[in-house]
Design a protein around this motif. Structure first.
Motif: not given
Length: 151
Positions: A44-67
């Motif tokens: 589910r999209k909301d689960e995917r974006f929730g997991a991504i949000g947690k990673l962003i909060a943890e790692w605090r990236p300056t860039l997201l690179l999409i293949g």
């Protein structure tokens, strides 16, 4: 989408987008090194974006690179459009610069590298996508560094 400069600094999260799984890798612009991080297997999209949000909060990236998947000749297909939508969604939701990178053969290269390391096909399922994301990010970092050295 933002076009990152050679001087882009900080942490980068890279994504190998798929309809079933999203591989994630992390790297540092300063060191030029990428590492597999995790695979998001939520459907589910909301689960995917929730997991991504947690990673962003943890790692605090300056860039997201999409293949960006394409055919061997570089022409686009249905998954290319899906990956572009995913990239726009990430940028819109999280307000972080997003870049796209060629990801042709990354999953195949990840499977070959894991096989050479003695990881069987069954065991590869949990890590193959994050290793593919690592290869996408490492290739992007290497190309960025090569461009920076070119006069």
């Amino acid at each position: 989408m933002a076009i990152p400069t050679a001087a882009q600094a900080g942490t980068i999260l890279a994504f190998d987008f798929g309809t079933r799984r999203i591989g994630v890798a992390v790297g540092e612009a300063e060191t030029g090194m990428a590492h597999p991080l995790t695979t998001i297997a939520a459907e589910r999209k909301d689960e995917r974006f929730g997991a991504i949000g947690k990673l962003i909060a943890e790692w605090r990236p300056t860039l997201l690179l999409i293949g960006l998947p394409t055919h061997a000749d570089g022409s686009e297909h249905a998954m290319t459009a899906s990956a572009r939508r995913f990239a726009r969604s990430l940028e819109g939701r999280f307000g972080i610069a997003v870049a796209l990178a060629d990801e042709r053969y990354s999953t195949q290269a990840a499977a070959e590298a894991l096989h050479e390391a003695g990881v069987g096909a069954r065991e590869q399922r949990g890590v193959r996508d994050s290793v593919a994301a690592q290869l996408i990010l490492q290739d992007w970092l290497d190309q960025r560094d090569a461009r920076a050295r070119t006069p």
